[in-house]
Design an enzyme around this catalytic site. Structure first.
Site, short mmCIF file in Angstrom:
data_model
loop_
_atom_site.label_atom_id
_atom_site.label_comp_id
_atom_site.label_asym_id
_atom_site.label_seq_id
_atom_site.Cartn_x
_atom_site.Cartn_y
_atom_site.Cartn_z
N GLY A 154 3.12 4.26 -5.23
CA GLY A 154 1.80 4.69 -4.91
C GLY A 154 1.63 5.41 -3.73
N GLY A 155 0.65 5.66 -3.16
CA GLY A 155 0.47 6.43 -1.88
C GLY A 155 1.03 5.98 -0.67
N CYS A 158 5.98 1.48 -2.27
CA CYS A 158 6.37 1.11 -4.06
C CYS A 158 6.07 -0.29 -4.18
CB CYS A 158 7.70 1.44 -3.94
SG CYS A 158 8.53 3.22 -3.72
N ASP A 270 -11.26 3.38 -7.96
CA ASP A 270 -9.93 4.07 -8.37
C ASP A 270 -9.21 3.36 -9.78
OD1 ASP A 270 -7.88 5.76 -8.02
OD2 ASP A 270 -6.52 4.25 -6.78
#
Length: 447
Positions: A154-155, A158, A270
């Protein structure tokens, strides 16, 4: 003559009641049930007047007592309401926390094992009602965050596969919180998921921290994300038409819970195929609540614009307006991914991209063209009527104007008849093809 006169005198000296009463030897006169006298004569009797006054005094006493009791009860109620109001004003977070999960889904069993069953797991405290797991144990369970154990990225970090116990496999999200946004997402997700329990929402098992590192531990979903299944090496080959409809239905159920059964309502913000996870039986669960919010319409002044390109609703992107219809738009994009097998944004050239919505919209509404753009994996495997119905639902969900989009509850009701009973819908089929049912030998960690 004298004799007659004597008898008459004797008769006159006898008491009158001895002549009138049929019971001459009664010791006291009997009061008749119905008085033969007029009311005026009865009212003039002193005994009757005294009885009426006594009854009136008793009635007044009873009324005074009743008023006193009612006043006391009303005062107690008002005092109780005042105390509750003061408590909720002083401790708003506690009262909201108790109300955030109002759903019939809570009546069922938990969808993930509790850590208390595993004596080998070392807990060092709690964060609210979330167990805090010893960081060293998590580090060891992931093989010191071995690269081969990475499930996704992800941003801010992990997600790793980990073995916390011989019988418990989990997913561990590791966040690097040097960035304040990562810390905020960690706090937001832990707070929300600790209050949410639904079969189509990922289960939070625990958390941990070490300096600037934050850890969130979830139930392990053996079939990974919908994104990996659709756009990974298999290109959706494991997902039949009926399984895809089941995944869409599960996702809609999860969103309906967030929008209509949580108080205050939760907007995911999201929703995308990488945040829809699949267990061993291809049950879909919503994940990654770091960006979720629990209040209504937003604007650019009080919330940072966030989301993923291709899934963000136009009104949110342009005006910062965020409602539950924003999630419905993202759901429509996911539905198009399931239907067409394409990514939400396709690269046409190094500097040019095309949205799946822009590309597909003209063909979705044309019955002669629609079968030609369906994912080849599922082409000609479904009832054409069902295909047209799903396409119509997707078109409504991705309408540019939010008011034209349906509520997620309406979407849910449209999908239920398209999913076989064996997979959670109401569609009755004579015999499901073998490939409809998942072939994964792993058992899901949830009951």
């Amino acid at each position: 003559m004298k004799t007659k006169l004597l008898l008459l005198l004797l008769m006159l000296h006898k008491p009158i009641w001895t002549l009138a009463s049929p019971y001459p030897f009664a010791s006291s006169p009997q009061v008749p049930l119905f008085s033969p006298f007029p009311n005026s004569m009865s009212a003039s009797s002193p005994g009757i007047v005294m009885g009426a006054e006594q009854r009136q005094m008793d009635s007044h006493k009873k009324m005074v007592i009743a008023i006193a009791i009612a006043s006391t009860s009303l005062g107690a109620v008002i005092l109780s309401v005042l105390c509750i109001w003061i408590y909720h004003t002083k401790y708003p977070s506690k009262s909201k926390g108790k109300n955030v999960q109002r759903s019939d889904a809570e009546k069922g069993p938990a969808s993930a094992p509790t850590l208390s069953k595993f004596s080998s797991i070392k807990l060092v405290g709690t964060k609210g009602c979330v167990p805090i797991i010893d960081y060293k144990q998590i580090e060891k369970a992931t093989g010191n965050y071995k690269e081969s154990n990475i499930l996704g990225e992800g941003g801010f970090g992990c997600v790793y596969k980990a073995h916390l116990d011989d019988n418990l496999e989990v997913a561990v999200k590791k966040l690097h919180c040097e960035n304040p946004c990562a810390e905020q997402e960690f706090e937001n997700e832990v707070e929300l998921l600790s209050k949410i329990q639904h079969p189509n929402v990922i289960s939070l098992l625990g958390c941990s921290s070490n300096e600037a590192t934050r850890i969130i531990v979830y139930e392990l979903m053996h079939n990974g994300s919908l994104e990996t299944q659709l756009h990974g090496p298999s290109h959706g080959s494991a997902l039949t038409w009926h399984l895809r409809m089941k995944i869409a239905l599960d996702t809609a159920r999860g969103l309906k819970y967030l929008h209509e059964h949580c108080y205050p309502a939760v907007i995911h913000r999201d929703l995308k195929s990488s945040n829809i996870l699949l267990d061993a039986k291809f049950n879909a669960k919503l994940s990654d609540f770091g960006l979720a919010i629990t209040n209504g319409t937003q604007n650019k002044n009080n919330i940072k614009l966030s989301g993923t390109l291709g899934y963000v609703a136009p009104e949110y992107l342009l005006d910062g307006k965020l409602t539950d219809k924003s999630d419905v738009y993202a759901f429509g994009v996911v539905l198009l991914e399931l239907l067409l097998g394409k990514k939400p944004v396709e690269k046409l050239a190094p500097a040019q991209c095309q949205s799946i919505v822009t590309w597909a919209m003209p063909q979705l509404t044309d019955r002669s063209k629609l079968p030609n753009i369906v994912d080849p994996v599922i082409k000609d495997t479904m009832d054409p009527k069902h295909l047209y119905q799903v396409a119509a639902v997707a078109v409504l969900c991705v309408q540019p104007e939010p008011s034209y989009r349906p509520l997620i509850a309406d979407v849910l009701h449209s999908l239920i008849p398209l999913v076989p009973v064996e997979l959670g819908g109401t569609l009755k089929v004579a015999q499901l093809p073998q490939q409809v049912l998942p072939a994964n030998p792993h058992e899901d960690s949830s009951p």
